[in-house]
Design a protein around this motif. Structure first.
Motif, short mmCIF file in Angstrom:
data_model
loop_
_atom_site.label_atom_id
_atom_site.label_comp_id
_atom_site.label_asym_id
_atom_site.label_seq_id
_atom_site.Cartn_x
_atom_site.Cartn_y
_atom_site.Cartn_z
N GLY A 132 0.84 -1.19 0.00
CA GLY A 132 0.00 0.00 0.00
C GLY A 132 0.87 1.23 0.00
N THR A 133 0.35 2.32 0.57
CA THR A 133 1.13 3.55 0.67
C THR A 133 1.80 3.61 2.02
OG1 THR A 133 -0.62 4.59 -0.61
CG2 THR A 133 1.01 6.04 0.37
N ILE A 134 3.11 3.74 2.02
CA ILE A 134 3.84 3.80 3.29
C ILE A 134 3.92 5.24 3.77
CG2 ILE A 134 6.19 3.74 4.21
CD1 ILE A 134 4.97 0.89 2.10
N ARG A 135 3.56 5.46 5.02
CA ARG A 135 3.61 6.81 5.58
C ARG A 135 4.92 7.03 6.34
NH1 ARG A 135 -1.30 6.67 7.19
NH2 ARG A 135 -1.84 7.06 5.04
N ASN A 136 5.30 6.05 7.15
CA ASN A 136 6.57 6.15 7.84
C ASN A 136 7.04 4.80 8.34
OD1 ASN A 136 5.41 5.71 10.53
ND2 ASN A 136 4.48 7.70 10.19
N LYS A 137 8.31 4.70 8.62
CA LYS A 137 8.87 3.46 9.15
C LYS A 137 9.71 3.80 10.38
CE LYS A 137 13.04 2.93 6.29
NZ LYS A 137 13.20 4.08 5.37
N ASN A 138 9.48 3.07 11.45
CA ASN A 138 10.17 3.39 12.69
C ASN A 138 10.69 2.15 13.38
OD1 ASN A 138 7.96 5.75 12.43
ND2 ASN A 138 9.82 6.44 13.46
N VAL A 139 11.80 2.34 14.05
CA VAL A 139 12.43 1.25 14.78
C VAL A 139 12.13 1.42 16.27
CG1 VAL A 139 14.62 0.13 15.37
CG2 VAL A 139 14.29 1.15 13.09
N THR A 140 11.77 0.34 16.91
CA THR A 140 11.64 0.35 18.36
C THR A 140 12.58 -0.70 18.92
OG1 THR A 140 9.31 0.92 18.16
CG2 THR A 140 10.07 0.20 20.32
N ILE A 141 13.40 -0.27 19.85
CA ILE A 141 14.33 -1.19 20.48
C ILE A 141 13.88 -1.42 21.91
CG2 ILE A 141 16.71 -1.50 21.24
CD1 ILE A 141 17.56 0.16 18.84
N HIS A 142 13.76 -2.68 22.28
CA HIS A 142 13.43 -3.01 23.67
C HIS A 142 14.65 -3.57 24.37
CE1 HIS A 142 9.02 -2.60 24.11
NE2 HIS A 142 9.07 -2.60 22.79
N GLY A 143 14.75 -3.27 25.64
CA GLY A 143 15.86 -3.79 26.42
C GLY A 143 15.79 -3.27 27.84
N PRO B 123 24.02 -3.85 12.24
CA PRO B 123 24.31 -3.45 13.62
C PRO B 123 23.66 -2.11 13.95
CG PRO B 123 26.23 -3.15 12.22
CD PRO B 123 25.21 -3.82 11.38
N LEU B 124 23.40 -1.90 15.21
CA LEU B 124 22.82 -0.64 15.65
C LEU B 124 23.86 0.46 15.64
CD1 LEU B 124 20.82 -1.99 18.70
CD2 LEU B 124 19.85 -1.04 16.61
N PRO B 125 23.43 1.72 15.58
CA PRO B 125 24.38 2.83 15.69
C PRO B 125 25.19 2.68 16.98
CG PRO B 125 22.18 3.66 15.21
CD PRO B 125 22.05 2.19 15.43
N ALA B 126 26.43 3.04 16.90
CA ALA B 126 27.34 2.80 18.03
C ALA B 126 26.85 3.43 19.34
CB ALA B 126 28.73 3.33 17.69
N ASP B 127 26.31 4.64 19.26
CA ASP B 127 25.95 5.33 20.51
C ASP B 127 24.76 4.69 21.23
OD1 ASP B 127 24.29 6.11 18.52
OD2 ASP B 127 24.29 8.24 19.00
N ILE B 128 24.01 3.84 20.53
CA ILE B 128 22.88 3.16 21.15
C ILE B 128 23.36 2.05 22.08
CG2 ILE B 128 20.88 1.67 20.68
CD1 ILE B 128 20.79 4.74 19.89
N ARG B 129 24.46 1.45 21.71
CA ARG B 129 24.86 0.24 22.41
C ARG B 129 25.23 0.49 23.87
NH1 ARG B 129 28.77 -1.55 17.99
NH2 ARG B 129 27.49 -0.74 16.29
N GLN B 130 25.54 1.75 24.19
CA GLN B 130 25.88 2.01 25.59
C GLN B 130 24.65 2.39 26.43
OE1 GLN B 130 28.65 4.74 24.14
NE2 GLN B 130 27.67 6.57 24.99
N TRP B 131 23.49 2.38 25.79
CA TRP B 131 22.25 2.72 26.51
C TRP B 131 21.93 1.66 27.57
CZ3 TRP B 131 17.69 -0.32 26.00
CH2 TRP B 131 16.57 0.18 26.68
N GLY B 132 22.20 0.40 27.21
CA GLY B 132 21.90 -0.70 28.12
C GLY B 132 21.99 -2.01 27.37
N THR B 133 21.22 -2.99 27.79
CA THR B 133 21.19 -4.28 27.12
C THR B 133 20.03 -4.32 26.15
OG1 THR B 133 21.93 -5.24 29.21
CG2 THR B 133 21.20 -6.77 27.50
N ILE B 134 20.34 -4.58 24.90
CA ILE B 134 19.28 -4.62 23.89
C ILE B 134 18.70 -6.03 23.80
CG2 ILE B 134 18.94 -4.72 21.38
CD1 ILE B 134 20.96 -1.93 22.90
#
Lengths: 158, 158
Positions: A132-143, B123-134
DNA sequence: CTAAATGCAAAATTTTTGCAGTCCC
DNA sequence: GGGACTGCAAAAATTTTGCATTTAG
């Protein structure tokens, strides 16, 4: 870590853009709207409606929670703020509209912003584009953030 | 588009893994748990607790909604299912545990899965890796699916 | 048999709505 | 002044909890 997106110096400018957008969209510039927007714009912790309400009650004792909800909904419809995707029950918000991504600590629920330009400019897999039409793409990192990791270590020792 | 993650042929296998995990975790294999898991595993639409309850009531008329909630919470704690991040009020779930990402249609709220191996191995951007454990990193794409786009066009014409 | 799980009902939490009064433009 | 906005209270929507009963192991 990426620097703060809204240094004090630019808050004023962000408010002006906000007021301009309201005028263009025929949204009345009420005291409540101005203060709710300012409070969210200066926050870096992606507060919920309830958190914003609590913070604002100190200076606006008669501000009601439902006005905060209604106002945030209105802002969202006019692309002045965004709801942040979480798995938690309370919705959280941000006034940061520039493309960015989120780090979420599963322990303390803190949400941090970060930039990732090389990702932003990477094209999507070909088979996605016909969805379809993409509006945005975002990364979420959990940790787990460093603060919470440190806490865990202390707990283990005791 | 990426193929279905859980073809019928593998549902049986997924159920076996589920049962094995329950036994290991000392979770009793009740009729309700088995059926709730099976219903979620065979769904491709990331249903909410309420949707699952509605679907299961046809065959299990006495199943209560709070059991569905409680069961999903238990499953989540044992990493048998995941809550899907949305901006909507109702939480939605999936039994798909293999690394993947989401396409969300802002119009019909449909959530689709897709794979993106090259992203997964970036790989994630370098500055993210020091945020914590991903723990994990996921992409969410927002937009409008083809079906909804087609609908919009029809509406405009009328 | 026993601890864990379920169903029921009631409560808690989060968000929305109707309406009367207030305020921006 | 008039329509949009707000506060209040009440409702709706979603999720959680206490307790008596049932059930898996």
């Amino acid at each position: 870590m990426s620097e703060n997106f809204t240094p004090d110096s630019s808050l004023q400018q962000q408010m002006e853009t906000f007021e301009e957008t309201c005028r263009t969209a025929d949204l009345k510039l009420t005291h409540q709207r101005l203060e709710i927007y300012r409070e969210l714009a200066k926050a870096t912790d992606h507060p919920s409606a309830e958190m914003l309400h609590k913070r604002l009650q100190k200076t606006m004792p008669t501000l009601s929670l439902d006005t905060v909800y209604r106002t945030l909904t209105t802002f969202e419809q006019h692309h002045l703020v965004k709801k942040v995707q979480t798995v938690d029950s309370q919705a959280r918000f941000e006034a940061q509209m520039v493309q960015h991504h989120h780090l979420i600590c599963d322990s303390c629920k803190e949400i941090m912003d970060f930039h990732w330009n090389s990702f932003d400019s990477t094209p999507l897999p070909a088979d996605i584009r016909q969805w379809g039409t993409i509006r945005n793409k975002n990364v979420t990192i959990h940790g787990t953030c460093q603060k919470c990791q440190a806490l865990k270590k202390v707990k283990k020792r005791t």
